[in-house]
Each structure stands twice: as C-alpha cells, then as structure tokens.
Write a protein that holds these residues in place. Structure first.
Motif, short mmCIF file in Angstrom:
data_model
loop_
_atom_site.label_atom_id
_atom_site.label_comp_id
_atom_site.label_asym_id
_atom_site.label_seq_id
_atom_site.Cartn_x
_atom_site.Cartn_y
_atom_site.Cartn_z
N UNK A 1 56.49 39.93 14.01
CA UNK A 1 55.36 39.68 15.09
C UNK A 1 56.05 38.84 16.29
N UNK A 2 56.67 37.88 15.89
CA UNK A 2 57.32 36.90 17.04
C UNK A 2 58.20 37.90 17.74
N UNK A 3 59.05 38.58 17.17
CA UNK A 3 60.06 39.38 17.75
C UNK A 3 59.55 40.38 18.96
N UNK A 4 58.39 41.03 18.25
CA UNK A 4 57.75 42.12 19.07
C UNK A 4 57.13 41.25 20.38
N UNK A 5 56.54 40.16 20.09
CA UNK A 5 56.01 39.22 21.40
C UNK A 5 57.06 38.95 22.39
N UNK A 6 58.12 38.47 21.55
CA UNK A 6 59.28 38.22 22.81
C UNK A 6 59.75 39.28 23.61
N UNK A 7 59.54 40.48 22.76
CA UNK A 7 60.05 41.65 23.79
C UNK A 7 59.20 41.97 24.82
N UNK A 8 57.70 41.86 24.57
CA UNK A 8 56.90 42.40 25.55
C UNK A 8 56.54 41.37 26.65
N UNK A 9 57.10 41.73 28.17
CA UNK A 9 56.82 40.95 29.10
C UNK A 9 55.67 40.37 29.32
N UNK A 10 54.62 40.95 28.61
CA UNK A 10 52.96 40.14 28.97
C UNK A 10 52.94 38.97 27.92
N UNK A 11 53.76 39.04 26.84
CA UNK A 11 53.44 37.87 25.84
C UNK A 11 54.85 37.03 25.80
N UNK A 12 55.66 37.38 26.37
CA UNK A 12 56.97 36.64 26.21
C UNK A 12 56.84 35.15 26.58
N UNK A 13 56.03 35.06 27.46
CA UNK A 13 55.93 33.59 27.92
C UNK A 13 55.00 32.67 27.19
N UNK A 14 54.38 33.31 26.05
CA UNK A 14 53.40 32.38 25.06
C UNK A 14 54.15 31.57 24.40
N UNK A 15 53.51 30.46 24.18
CA UNK A 15 54.18 29.17 23.26
C UNK A 15 53.65 29.58 21.84
N UNK A 16 54.62 30.22 21.03
CA UNK A 16 54.19 30.40 19.77
C UNK A 16 54.62 29.57 18.41
N UNK A 17 53.66 29.38 17.76
CA UNK A 17 53.84 28.45 16.53
C UNK A 17 53.81 29.12 15.30
N UNK A 18 54.84 28.85 14.71
CA UNK A 18 54.84 29.20 13.13
C UNK A 18 53.95 28.34 12.12
N UNK A 19 53.05 28.96 11.43
CA UNK A 19 52.66 28.17 10.38
C UNK A 19 53.02 28.58 9.00
N UNK A 20 53.30 27.76 8.36
CA UNK A 20 53.72 28.16 7.05
C UNK A 20 53.57 26.97 6.09
N UNK A 21 53.54 27.54 4.72
CA UNK A 21 53.27 26.48 3.79
C UNK A 21 54.67 25.90 3.24
N UNK A 22 55.86 26.34 3.67
CA UNK A 22 56.89 25.70 3.24
C UNK A 22 57.96 25.29 4.45
N UNK A 23 58.26 24.09 4.09
CA UNK A 23 58.98 23.65 5.41
C UNK A 23 60.44 23.65 5.19
N UNK A 24 60.98 24.51 4.58
CA UNK A 24 62.36 24.44 4.16
C UNK A 24 63.25 24.77 5.36
N UNK A 25 64.51 24.42 5.39
CA UNK A 25 65.21 24.46 6.44
C UNK A 25 65.50 25.98 6.87
N UNK A 26 65.53 26.96 6.01
CA UNK A 26 65.73 28.14 5.90
C UNK A 26 64.45 28.94 6.91
N UNK A 27 63.24 28.42 6.66
CA UNK A 27 62.25 28.92 7.20
C UNK A 27 62.23 28.58 8.80
#
Lengths: 616, 194
Positions: A547-573
């Motif tokens: 979803x994030x990748x597609x948003x970044x590709x779309x000029x209409x949504x590329x400027x949005x500040x997107x925040x990931x929400x997750x249950x896991x706070x691992x480095x990898x994530x």
C-alpha cells in the motif's frame, strides 16, 4: 547393599588371587623345569666323574689282567648308595669285574659294553665310560644308578602346593586389609547415592577419606549433590513465586472489576444523580487505567525478557521525562494525602534513550512510594547531576524494606512486606520492569532502606550523553500550541482499534476516516487525500508495505505523511517500513502523545537505521 | 704285604666261541680287537712281552734323558719274549715316548737301555743285574726267586697266570720310582728291610 559389597570386593579378590596364582604357577613351572634339567645335569656329571675315578683306579688291574684287584677297585662304588650295579669290561669286550648292590640282581649287567654315553630307562640311568691309559684303550666302565626325577618332581610339587596355599592365604589377608582403603570409600559413596535416590534427600554428603581419584570422585559427587540441591531449591522457590504471582495476578485483575460493575449498575439506573454518574465514570476510568498499566507492565517485562523490546536512543532531557511522570502520578499521590516534594536540577540533563520508558520507570517508583507509605506520608523526588550521571532519587517514609529482602527486591514476582491483610498489593512486576528498563539505558538502579518502617530510597543512575551536549531547553509543562485540524485516514482491520483511534482523533478536532482493509485504504487515500495516514501493516487484501509503495507512486498521495502501525517493533519491521516509503513507525499500543506530536508536524524523520539498545 | 690266594676264572668256552664268531663277523669294523682275537690262548711269553711294555707306563723314568729318544727295552735269555716284544712295540709309545725293543747278550753294552729283561736263559743273571743296576737300568727278571738276583720286577706264574712281584729297594737302587698303582696289582711287593 550386600550385593554391591560382594560384587566389587569379590571382583578385586578374584583379580588379585588370580594374579597371584598365575605368577606363582608360572614361576613354579620355570623353577621345576630348571631344576629337572639341573638334576639331570648333576646326575650325569656325577656319574661320569664316578666312572672316571673307577677308570683311573681300575686301569692297572685291566692292564695287568688282575680281576681280583679290579673287583676290589669296583667295590668302592658301594659308598654311592644310588649306584645299583657297576661293571668293568676288558678292551676285548669281556666282563672283567662286577659289583651288585645287595638286594639287586646281576641280570641287569649287560654282557658286552656299548658306546660311551648315558642311557636313561625308567627310573634308572646308566653310563658307559671307556678306560684309556697312556693313549692305550684298556676297557670300559659301566655304572647303573637309580634316577628319580619324578619323585623329586613330586616333592617339588608338594612344596609348591604348600607355598601356594600359604601365599594365597597371606595374599587374601593382605588384600582384605588393603582393600578396605579402596572399597570402603566407594561403598560409602554408593550408600549415599542410594539414600539420595531412595529418599530424595539432597542434603546428605559422602565423607571424603582419601586424597586419590576416589577422593576426587567423592568431591565431584558432593559438588553435584550441592548443585542438585541448589537447583531443586531454586525450582521450588520459582514455583512458589509463580503460584503466588498467579494468585496475586488474578486478584489484581479482579479487583477493579467489582467497582466497575457497580459503576455500570449506577449508570444503568435511570435517574441517578448526575454527580453520581460522573463519579462512577471517573472511578471506572481510574480502575481501567490501573488495569491497563498492570497489563502494560506485564507485557513490557515479557518483551524485555524475551529480548523483543528495544529502546530507541535519542537524546532527551531527563527532567522532561520526570515532569511527565510527576504529572501522571500526582493524582494518585494526592489521593493518599502524601506530602510530595520535587527538587530538579536547573540545568538540562541529557541522556540517550527513550523518554517514554524513563517516564515509565520514574512513574513506577513514585507509584510504589505512594503505595507503600501509609496515607499522610512524605515522598520526595530529586533529580540531580552527580559526576557524569543523572541521578533520580525517589524517597519515602513508608513501610521500608527488611535488610534480608533488599537483595531480591528487583526479582520478578517478589513482593516486599507482603501480608494477607494488606490493602495495597501488587504483582511484583514493577521493580523488575524498572531495573530492566534502566539497564537497557545503560544505567543502574539501587534500593536502600534502614529497615522495616524506616522508609526506603530508590536511586536511578543514568550516564549523561556526551559532555555538554544539551538541547536548547524547551519549556516543560503543557503550554503547547493547539494542534491544527488535520485530515487523517486510519486503516486497520481491527475495527475496535480503528474506531477507538478515530474517536480520540475526532475528539481532538481532526477530520478522520477509517477503513479496514488495504484496497479500501488505497481508494480512500485517492478520494479523501488525507494529510496523515495511519496504516496497519498486516491488513487483508493489500498489506501495508505494498500500500505504501503504491501511495508513493501516485502523485496525488505521494506527499502524504504515512505512519506504519504494527504490533511488533522489531528492527526488521522498521527497516522494511522505511524502504516501503513509510515516514515513521508506531508500535501498538500507540501513545496518544506520539500521535499528537506527529499531527503537530514535529515528528522527527525516521532515523536511517535506529540502533536499538540490546537488552543487557 | 702278602698276596692273597687267588683263583683264575677261565672264560666259558661257549662265550669264547661266540666272541670269536662276533669278532670275525665284525672283522672290518673291529680292527682294534684283532690282535687279541687272532689267538685263542695267549702264551706266557706274549703276556710277559705285553707286561714289559705296559710296565713302562707305570715307571717314573728319572734321568732317562731325551724324551724324543725311544725308551729301549733290552731282552736277554728269552727269545720268545724278545720276538713277541718286537712284534708289539713298533708304532707304539708310552706317555708320548716311542718304545723300542732290543735283543741283548750278557756281554753287550747296556748303554741307552731303560729297562732290561733278564730271561731265565741268561748266565749269571745276578752279575748282569748288578751291572745294569749300576747303569741305572731297571731290571725285570723271571723265575721263582728272581728278586734275589737284585731285579726290581720279577715275573711269577701263579695258578697258570702270569703275575709279577716288585722290589722297591731294587727299583730305588736303579734310580727309578715305580707307580703305586702298579704296586696295587703286584703279587708281592718287597719294601725296605723285607
């Protein structure tokens, strides 16, 4: 016991006696063989000498043909008792003279001489010996004697038998005496082992009597027993603490439920006075907060213990964290009517770490102080710089800690001053979490108390971040400018979570939409064009990264500040989220303060690869 | 010392016949026995000749000079003995010393003679014996009273067997010692004062 004793002693006895018998038998065989050989040698040499003497003596008689003299010469042989018959033959082979020992018959005398040499027949030995004088052959001497190597052998074997029996008896006696030195310690160890296995009593010890390998075995055995005993005790202890913990946990979880149920009852009752409803709501909120804190603590401890909780190292002012903690706990302290003194160093005290976590630590300590002090007590908090450390001290004049309990106070599930009748109880998780968090920050926490009833003091010591590295002081306290109204999209397949977050955001005056899967989220993004989007990573249909990748590709949504929400706070994530195009990353449960920060536009960009502090 | 009365035990005839047969059968192998085997009954002369030769081995020849020179046995007055001795001695020696036999007349010189046999046929044997004794020759005689002539050894016939008697003073006078082992088989031994 008897079986073990007989087995090892028996085997050693057999071993030694078999060795003894073998050695004796071998030496006996050698001795007998040598003796028989020597006996024969001696006999032949002796007979030969006898024959030679006879030859010398009888030579003149032979030379001058004098049988009487020869007879006389020959009769001297009678002194040799073994000689049975003797004879002299002339050079032309006639029997010249003969001697027969009384009791023997003359039949055995050969009629004619034979070649020189010995002949052994049965129990007799015979010799022919040529008589030569001045190079002239004169005749032959014949001697026959008893030859009894077998009777000698019999004597020998009898002696050997006696010697062997005596040796064995002596060996058995010596063995019995020496064996005690070997078998006794082994049997003792075996006995102790049997007692340990039979009675599960790990407190017994084998006695060390020797300094050899057996002594080492005894030492090792005792060492293992001590280890088993220690572990058994530790296991029992852990088990007991776990049971206590479970009981406490159940109690703690159930405690707030009764008031909540009562409050629900009040709210349900039509026409209850508004102030009562208000109090019921406040009570519910208080009780809920306590439960949430309890569960949060448990989760945090569990995360730290399993190494899943990392703290982000960013420089912050300790005083800010302290201020936050004070704000959070002040109501509770006030509710117990404690006098509360706060003394904070006027200079910023910058440390590397996670200010929220540190606030949690201090809040815990303050809570404990308030909890374990009888109402109307005195609680003090000081924040000061000592050498290169920032030191936070929380002191009270409460129940204190018994000296013997001080050492274990930070252990999980340990509760101090626990008694069935106490009002204030806890899970014993708080201090464990405190220590683990402080240690994650590279700091230490210590407890001090003059004894029960004398109050206690906890000191948290954190290393200051680089000398003089301080951030411009930001005014502490809540005078923040109001957050501007934002357009926010919340996407999470957990409908409750999404709804609650929406409610919070709407309460703050933002324009909020909520969706529950990735495809909807994409559509909403393109239609609603939010300024901020909180996207769960694990959504159905389209996951957060894509979803994030597609948003970044779309000029209409590329400027949005997107925040990931997750249950896991691992480095990898975090890393994957950044690569996918997320601006930042929040771990559930999200801290409302963080969301506010983000919406205010103050959120620091996601660090390239935030370095987590390894759990010590 | 008085000689004991002895009896001669002749070998049984049958045994002798068997001996002869065995000897003939083993002729090639048993050559050492041949001299004894060829005569059934040795004569006195042959026995005496053999004894004369054997005496040499029991006498300590003092001052007999060079050991490489043959020990000469002189024979007087008994041609049979002289002939038998001449048949025995060639090629034989006593203690490594060759032995020779020489037939003598009473008037002959006694130079180089070690032992002299004065036979029964010798004239005035006492004079010859005396002369021989003075020259250090050991004298052997035969006859009943041979020792009276001054000889050291005298053959006697006892029970049809040849024996001998010894006079130690006579042997001493001639300057030679007679071995005690020889004395053991003598019929009679005259010692000092006997």
């Amino acid at each position: 016991m008897a079986r073990a004793r007989s087995s090892i002693s028996h085997r050693i006895t057999v071993l030694v006696l078999a060795t003894t018998v073998t050695a004796l038998a071998l030496s006996a065989i050698g001795l007998v063989a040598y003796d028989l050989h020597a006996y024969q040698q001696q006999w032949t040499r002796s007979l030969d000498l006898q024959a030679e003497i006879l030859a010398r003596a009888s030579a003149p008689a032979l030379a001058f043909n004098d049988p009487q003299t020869a007879q006389k010469d020959l009769s001297i042989i009678r002194v040799r008792e073994a000689v049975l018959v003797a004879a002299i033959y002339t050079d032309d082979g006639r029997l010249f003279a003969s001697y027969v020992r009384p009791g023997q018959t003359a039949d055995g005398i050969p009629e004619h001489p034979q070649a020189d040499g010995f002949r052994i027949t049965g129990d007799q030995i015979a010799v022919f010996h040529r008589v030569v004088e001045s190079g002239e052959p004169l005749g032959t001497i014949y001697i026959r004697a008893t030859y009894l190597p077998w009777s000698r052998l019999g004597d020998y074997l009898t002696i050997l038998g006696v010697v062997m029996v005596a040796s064995l008896v002596l060996a058995a006696l010596i063995l019995g005496w020496l064996q005690r030195g070997i078998t006794a310690p082994i049997l003792e160890v075996a006995g102790v082992a049997r007692r340990v296995m039979g009675q599960r009593d790990y407190s017994v010890r084998a006695r060390k009597t020797t300094d050899d390998e057996i002594g080492e075995l005894v030492d090792a055995f005792n060492g293992m027993l001590a280890e088993v005993e220690r572990r058994t005790e530790a296991l029992h202890d852990a088990d007991r603490r776990k049971d206590e913990f479970l009981a406490t946990l159940a109690h703690e979880l159930r405690n707030p439920l009764a008031p909540i149920r009562n409050a629900v009852q009040i709210l349900r009752t039509p026409g209850s006075p508004p102030d009562m409803s208000q109090r019921a709501l406040e009570m519910m909120e208080r009780q809920l907060r306590q439960m949430v804190r309890l569960v949060d603590d448990l989760l945090d401890v569990s995360r730290i213990t399993t190494g899943r909780l990392g703290v982000q190292r960013t420089p912050f002012d300790v005083r800010e964290a302290v201020a936050g903690a004070v704000e959070m706990t002040r109501p509770f302290i006030a509710s117990r009517s404690h006098a509360f003194e706060v003394e904070v160093d006027p200079q910023p005290l910058m440390v590397d770490g996670d200010s929220t976590r540190l606030a949690q630590v201090i809040g815990n300590l303050l809570n404990n102080a308030a909890k374990y002090t009888e109402p109307g007590g005195r609680i003090s908090l000081t924040v000061a710089r000592e050498d290169r450390d920032a030191v936070i001290r929380v002191a009270d004049n409460g129940v204190g800690i018994a000296p013997e309990s001080l050492a274990g106070i930070f252990d999980m599930f340990v509760q101090v001053g626990q008694s069935p009748g106490r009002v204030q109880t806890g899970l014993g998780v708080g201090l464990t979490l405190v220590r683990q968090l402080v240690e994650l920050h590279g700091g230490t926490v210590t407890a001090r108390s003059d004894g029960l009833g004398k109050g206690s003091e906890f000191a948290v010591r954190l290393p200051l971040a680089g000398e003089g590295a301080s951030r411009p002081d930001r005014e502490a306290g809540g005078n923040e400018p109001p957050v501007p109204r934002r357009r926010v999209l919340v996407a999470d397949d957990n409908v409750d979570f999404a709804a609650s977050l929406c409610a919070v955001l709407e309460a703050q005056g933002h324009d909020v939409r909520a969706v529950h899967d990735g495809v909807d989220a994409l559509a909403a993004m393109q239609a609603f064009l939010p300024e901020f989007a909180f996207l769960d990573l694990g959504m159905p249909k389209l996951h957060g990264y894509e979803l994030a990748r597609r948003l970044r590709r779309d000029p209409r949504t590329a400027g949005c500040f997107i925040v990931a929400l997750t249950g896991w706070g691992r480095e990898d994530d975090r890393h994957r989220a950044k690569e996918a195009g997320f601006d930042t990353h929040l771990v559930k449960p999200v801290d409302p303060a963080r969301i506010e920060e983000i919406l205010r536009g103050e959120s620091p960009p996601m660090p390239p690869r935030p370095k987590a502090l390894a759990p010590r | 010392m008085t000689p004991e009365p002895r009896s001669r035990i002749p070998p049984p005839r049958a045994a002798l016949a068997r001996r002869a047969a065995a000897a003939l059968a083993a002729l090639a192998l048993a050559c050492a026995w041949l001299p004894q085997a060829r005569a059934d009954q040795p004569t006195d002369a042959r026995v005496k000749a053999a004894f004369l030769f054997k005496f040499c081995g029991y006498i300590d020849w003092k001052g007999a000079g060079d050991k490489s020179k043959p020990l000469v046995i002189g024979v007087m007055g008994n041609d049979d003995v002289a002939a038998e001795l001449a048949a025995i001695v060639p090629g034989r020696n006593v203690n490594g010393r060759p032995v020779a036999a020489r037939r003598l007349k009473p008037s002959d010189s006694l130079d180089g003679i070690g032992m002299l046999f004065i036979g029964a046929g010798t004239d005035s044997p006492a004079r010859v014996a005396d002369r021989a004794e003075k020259k250090g020759v050991l004298v052997v005689s035969e006859g009943e009273d041979g020792l009276l002539t001054g000889s050291a050894i005298n053959f006697v016939i006892d029970n049809d067997r040849v024996g001998f008697e010894v006079s130690l003073p006579a042997a001493e006078r001639s300057g030679h010692d007679i071995s005690a082992r020889l004395l053991a088989v003598a019929r009679r031994v005259l010692r000092d004062g006997a």
